[in-house]
Design an enzyme around this catalytic site. Sequence first.
Site, mmCIF file in Angstrom:
data_model
loop_
_atom_site.group_PDB
_atom_site.id
_atom_site.type_symbol
_atom_site.label_atom_id
_atom_site.label_comp_id
_atom_site.label_asym_id
_atom_site.label_seq_id
_atom_site.Cartn_x
_atom_site.Cartn_y
_atom_site.Cartn_z
ATOM 1 C CG ASP A 43 25.651 2.404 -65.501
ATOM 2 O OD1 ASP A 43 26.488 2.941 -66.262
ATOM 3 O OD2 ASP A 43 24.721 1.680 -65.909
ATOM 4 C CG ASP A 89 19.608 0.305 -64.410
ATOM 5 O OD1 ASP A 89 19.976 1.280 -65.106
ATOM 6 O OD2 ASP A 89 20.147 0.034 -63.314
ATOM 7 C CG ASP A 131 24.807 16.504 -48.144
ATOM 8 O OD1 ASP A 131 24.455 16.990 -49.225
ATOM 9 O OD2 ASP A 131 24.006 16.155 -47.245
ATOM 10 C CG HIS A 158 22.046 17.681 -56.641
ATOM 11 N ND1 HIS A 158 23.202 18.348 -56.261
ATOM 12 C CD2 HIS A 158 21.601 17.076 -55.528
ATOM 13 C CE1 HIS A 158 23.419 18.141 -54.990
ATOM 14 N NE2 HIS A 158 22.474 17.367 -54.517
ATOM 15 C CG ASP A 159 20.092 20.117 -53.706
ATOM 16 O OD1 ASP A 159 19.514 19.032 -53.904
ATOM 17 O OD2 ASP A 159 21.118 20.230 -52.993
ATOM 18 C CG ASP A 201 27.922 14.516 -52.642
ATOM 19 O OD1 ASP A 201 27.867 14.925 -51.477
ATOM 20 O OD2 ASP A 201 27.290 15.010 -53.586
ATOM 21 C CD GLU A 258 24.605 21.315 -49.788
ATOM 22 O OE1 GLU A 258 23.610 21.474 -50.481
ATOM 23 O OE2 GLU A 258 24.650 20.510 -48.832
ATOM 24 C CG ASP A 270 21.193 2.714 -68.146
ATOM 25 O OD1 ASP A 270 21.953 1.989 -67.472
ATOM 26 O OD2 ASP A 270 20.071 2.359 -68.556
ATOM 27 C CG ASN A 292 22.701 -1.484 -65.978
ATOM 28 O OD1 ASN A 292 22.072 -0.448 -66.208
ATOM 29 N ND2 ASN A 292 22.901 -1.942 -64.753
#
Length: 527
Positions: A30, A26, A201, A325-326, A99, A264, A22, A24
């Site tokens: 990013d 938040d 995907d 990530h799954d 992606d 994928e 990150d 910024n």
Amino acid sequence: MEDVKWWQSGVIYQIYPRSFQDTNGDGIGDLPGIIRRLDCVVRLGIDAIWISPIYPSPMADFGYDVADYCDIAPIFGTLADFDRLIIEAHSRGVRVILDFVPNHTSNQHPWFLESQSSRDNPKRDWYIWKDAGHEGGLPNNWLSHFGGPAWEWDETTKQYYYHSFLKEQPDLNWRNPAVKQAMYDVLRFWLDRGVDGFRVDVLWMLIKDDEFRDNPVNPGYVSSESSYKQLLPLYTANRPEVHEIVAEMRAVLDAYPDRVLIGEIYLPIEELVTYYGRDLKGAQLPFNFQLIQTAWNASSIAEIMDKYEAALPPGAWPNWVLGNHDKARIASRIGVAQARVAAMLLLTLRGTPTIYYGEEIGMKDVPIAPEQVQDPAEKNQPGLGLGRDPERTPMPWDGSLLAGFTTGTPWLPLGPDHASANVAAMSKSPESLLNLYHRLIELRRGNPLLTYGAIEAVGVEGNVLRYERRQGNDRLAIALNLGHEPVQVSLPAGRVLLSTHFGGGGEDIDQSLSLSANEGIIVQPKV
Ligand code: NOJ
């Protein structure tokens, strides 16, 4: 040497952008953050980064619900940041893979809003609409991956629409030529901006049965699984017509030099390899998830190695994936000690390796308290262990309070061990997993056998998995102890090039060698 492409010799690194860096405050990673960390990626030896979706999105499925395919979500930055990322990455010799999410859009995408507005809207047929079935019920028995039926009723137009995932992710109708053309234009939009390829995907799910036949019941279903598994997806996935689309996507990429199409695809090996396409004009790399799905023992891994190699069509290039990530992280699935062995396996197998961010520092699944849950997969079917937040937590860069990831509140918690298990600390420790990854990638780059050599002599001796990489008279022997006890192995006499435990590098061995618990070695036999 044969003409080998960057996506064949290189190592791919998956970045989950929300959790990388990150800039910024938040609490969400990013694009400027990715740029800031490019040198770390280069130091690791990576050739290409694949970035999970960064498009404008309501984030119902964290970016896999795209509301505009040709822009950047403000939380991640701007198109100008993206262009800068391409320049910065390319100037360091790093390729950028995006992606591409073609199966479904967000329900906030202007295409869907139009499609939903009336039955005679020109975009009505861009999505999959069906009348109610018998006695006003569902059109058929198809199920959503995230629980419940895959059909959502639209009160205004009195029809159901189909969604493979959330109801906020309506499926596009890939039988409609206008949809195809619009989506191929999206590919061109990014290719023109310098993108080097796409990870597509759920590529195997794009086409559904045109007769909308019910899926058969899965006799092996157990109630601790997702309700999606109650049926076998015979009519909702891996339909024969999908290959035409894969070939068309590939043709779009082939109009540009040196681009890669990655799919994928969660299918058994014999089906997976069909996605290389006729005359290898399909996906260049249909993702091979066997190492995620197979039990972690020497005989199971030997079996998938043999089976995969045997199934590859002539000329097809293999690839291997340890995590994404799954799925639960490798260090949590097999333990931190075996994660070193897994690294050596991934980087000595034949084919393109894909590393999920954080694997190189042994990141583990982070426990997520109920009030911290973000993932709809967990929210919709709580308690079944389907949530993917644990493997999506922020990258710990240093030992500071917020691990150098953010100055704000991280969107998901940092791991409890981030004060010690972080990039800065592990770079300083010569025997760390991070340095092992670095050494393995360096070795792979420096030793052509690890790219070009055939896989041969795959064998199992108790908990030890052995194989060789061979080309002509040159060969490397690899022995991996997948057990937690020391063992004696017989190997060709030669020199140890690298051990997961580092000790012994450069040492000569004579026929027999003892491997420590969880140790792997690469040996260069005497000629
Ligand atoms: C597969 C992606 O990897 C996953 O994260 C996502 O939820 C589904 N496809 C739906 O896009």
